[in-house]
Design an enzyme around this catalytic site. Structure first.
Site, PDB file in Angstrom:
ATOM      1  N   GLU A   1      -3.133  -2.231  18.017  1.00 14.51           N
ATOM      2  CA  GLU A   1      -1.994  -1.992  17.129  1.00 14.51           C
ATOM      3  C   GLU A   1      -0.910  -1.112  17.767  1.00 14.51           C
ATOM      4  O   GLU A   1      -0.671   0.015  17.347  1.00 14.51           O
ATOM      5  CB  GLU A   1      -2.483  -1.427  15.795  1.00 14.51           C
ATOM      6  CG  GLU A   1      -3.417  -2.416  15.094  1.00 14.51           C
ATOM      7  CD  GLU A   1      -3.866  -1.986  13.710  1.00 14.51           C
ATOM      8  OE1 GLU A   1      -3.728  -0.801  13.369  1.00 14.51           O
ATOM      9  OE2 GLU A   1      -4.377  -2.857  12.969  1.00 14.51           O
TER      10      GLU A   1
ATOM     11  N   GLU B   1      -9.282  -8.837  15.295  1.00 17.12           N
ATOM     12  CA  GLU B   1      -9.737  -7.938  14.228  1.00 17.12           C
ATOM     13  C   GLU B   1      -9.337  -8.482  12.864  1.00 17.12           C
ATOM     14  O   GLU B   1      -8.221  -8.964  12.671  1.00 17.12           O
ATOM     15  CB  GLU B   1      -9.152  -6.534  14.404  1.00 17.12           C
ATOM     16  CG  GLU B   1      -9.684  -5.531  13.386  1.00 17.12           C
ATOM     17  CD  GLU B   1      -9.030  -4.166  13.491  1.00 17.12           C
ATOM     18  OE1 GLU B   1      -8.919  -3.648  14.622  1.00 17.12           O
ATOM     19  OE2 GLU B   1      -8.614  -3.631  12.453  1.00 17.12           O
TER      20      GLU B   1
END
Length: 494
Positions: A216, A317
């Protein structure tokens, strides 16, 4: 004469009809449903007049499958350590044995993440530019034993890729665990960090298949471990630092860029694959699903594939986030009652992407949608969490397919575990996604042919009504009934 002609023609038509009799397609069908099936083998289907058609086209091929699986996190490993040996072994076998889900692609965090017990780094000594004090000691009592036990349970083996949430604070411009950027003077040190990780894990008998550059890189709202990159900053780091270092030390290690939500894919793949020089060290791109509870973002996935058709595109994810697990209530996982982070926090313009949803629907829809849009790997987040949705030092509660109560030494396999197994158990690495034509738009379907010649067809009926369909392969066909709110994997032997 006319009478003889009539009977001759009728006889000929009957002979043609007999010669054109369709052969029966032999299949094994496994179903998970709101009615209670859990990867249950079903048969004795009833023929119906109202049937749609699903036609399999093995001659039309798409991406090659890398694998399906979940993540090794400190939280999951910590919980496994607190269970009895019997229950610990049951969970590991369920995930990694051939009799279980047979996971083939996995992820682990490098340094701590939100699903760690505390914050830590493998490079604890400030200004240790050469990482002489690099250590994975923190992983030796939980993560590494978890991985080693999984390796013992897995007869087919599995790939592991590592992902850092952040460098140690001393390498960053804000000197904090959360947010900030890597200081350019530490770019080579941080590249060395990846190489040291491969070396350290190799000494433990664990081979690392690849990395994502940064979990991220757009941040997480400055809540837990994070480190920010722009697309061009990440490309620069890989092109001039990480790529050359890993190519020199471990030339077979894979590097996946981005590693966040799909709605921003275009700008990241445009940077990574701008030209031959920028793309030569990127082996592919990693993505997450948190931008919506229902939207797969097919346009973005298609764009990423066509931008770099020979590179990996891996869902790295996904989880039911911002929820405390519901304990031993299968029905809840089939109802549209779950809410995600965006239900509360998304900006008004994005609220429509975050309605209440069914956890099972979200998993099944997303994996099928990904398979039909060039994604070659799909990795879940935590494999095991407790009844609170942790442990998690930030209290960022989530749901995993397996929930445990360590105080009572109890284990709950949620329906999500079985949904994952529908794909991981039957669609194996190096399978080819193949073409499917269907006449019922409400059935969601994907198919893949394994290297042994077997074909797995996954069908999801999200609706509240049972359906019937005719499965066709060449000249063979069979009638299959699928329950309301049900996922099926249909196996055709080689």
């Amino acid at each position: 004469m006319k009478t003889n002609y009539f009977f001759s023609t009728l006889f000929l038509l009957m002979m043609i009809s007999c010669n054109q009799k369709v052969d029966t397609l032999v299949v094994d069908v496994y179903e998970t449903s709101a009615a209670g099936n859990k990867l249950t083998k079903i048969s004795d289907f009833i023929t119906s007049e109202n049937v749609s058609t699903i036609k399999i086209n093995p001659d039309t091929t798409f991406q090659t499958i890398t694998g399906f699986g979940g993540a090794f996190t400190e939280s999951s490993a910590y919980l496994l350590n607190k269970l009895s040996k019997k229950n610990r072994d049951t969970i590991i076998q369920a995930y990694f044995s051939r009799e279980g889900a047979n996971y083939s692609l996995t992820r682990s965090h490098m340094n701590s993440c939100d699903f760690s017990i505390s914050q830590y780094s493998y490079s604890p000594v400030e200004d240790d530019m050469e990482l002489k004090h690099f250590t994975i000691e923190e992983d030796k009592d939980d993560l590494i034993p978890f991985i080693k036990d999984a390796m013992k349970a897995s007869k087919d083996g599995f790939k592991i890729f590592g992902s850092p949430w952040t460098a140690a604070p001393w390498m960053k411009d804000n000197n904090k665990w959360v947010g900030g950027k890597l200081l350019p003077k530490y770019y080579d040190t941080w590249a060395l960090f990846f190489s040291k990780y491969v070396e350290a894990y190799k000494k433990e008998g664990i081979d690392i298949w690849g990395f994502t550059v940064e979990n991220e890189p757009l941040g997480n709202g400055n809540n837990w471990e994070s480190m920010h990159y722009s697309p061009d900053e990440m490309t620069n780091f890989v092109q001039n630092h990480l790529g050359p270092k890993l190519r020199k030390d471990y030339p077979n290690i894979k590097i996946l860029g981005y590693d966040q939500n799909r709605e921003h894919l275009k700008e990241w793949v445009d940077s990574q694959f701008k030209n031959e020089e920028t793309s030569k060290y990127f082996d592919g791109t990693a993505i997450h699903w948190y931008a919506s509870t229902f939207e797969v973002f097919p346009d973005e996935l298609q764009y990423a594939h066509h931008k770099a058709p020979n590179k990996y595109l891996i869902q790295s994810e996904a989880c039911i986030d911002a929820q405390v697990p519901v304990w031993q209530d299968d029905a809840w996982y089939w109802k549209k009652e779950a809410t995600d982070w965006g239900y509360t926090w998304a900006p008004e313009k994005d609220k429509h992407l975050h309605p209440k949803y069914s956890p099972v629907n979200r998993y099944a829809r997303d994996i099928i949608g990904c398979l039909n849009n060039y994604v070659d790997g799909w990795v879940d987040w935590n494999m095991v969490l407790d009844t609170k949705g942790g442990p998690n030092w930030f209290k960022n509660w989530c749901i995993a397919p397996v929930i445990v109560d360590p105080e009572k030494d109890e284990v709950y396999f949620t329906p999500l575990y079985y949904i994952m197994a529908h794909f991981s158990k039957y669609i194996r690495p190096d399978a080819k996604v193949i073409g499917v034509d269907k006449s019922d738009k409400d059935l969601q379907v994907a198919a893949a042919q394994n290297t042994d010649g077997s074909i797995a067809v996954v069908v999801f009926n999200e609706g509240l009504t049972k359906k019937n369909f005719k499965l066709q392969l060449g000249e063979k066909e069979t009638i299959i009934n699928i329950d309301a709110q049900a996922l099926q994997t249909i196996m055709l032997s080689k």
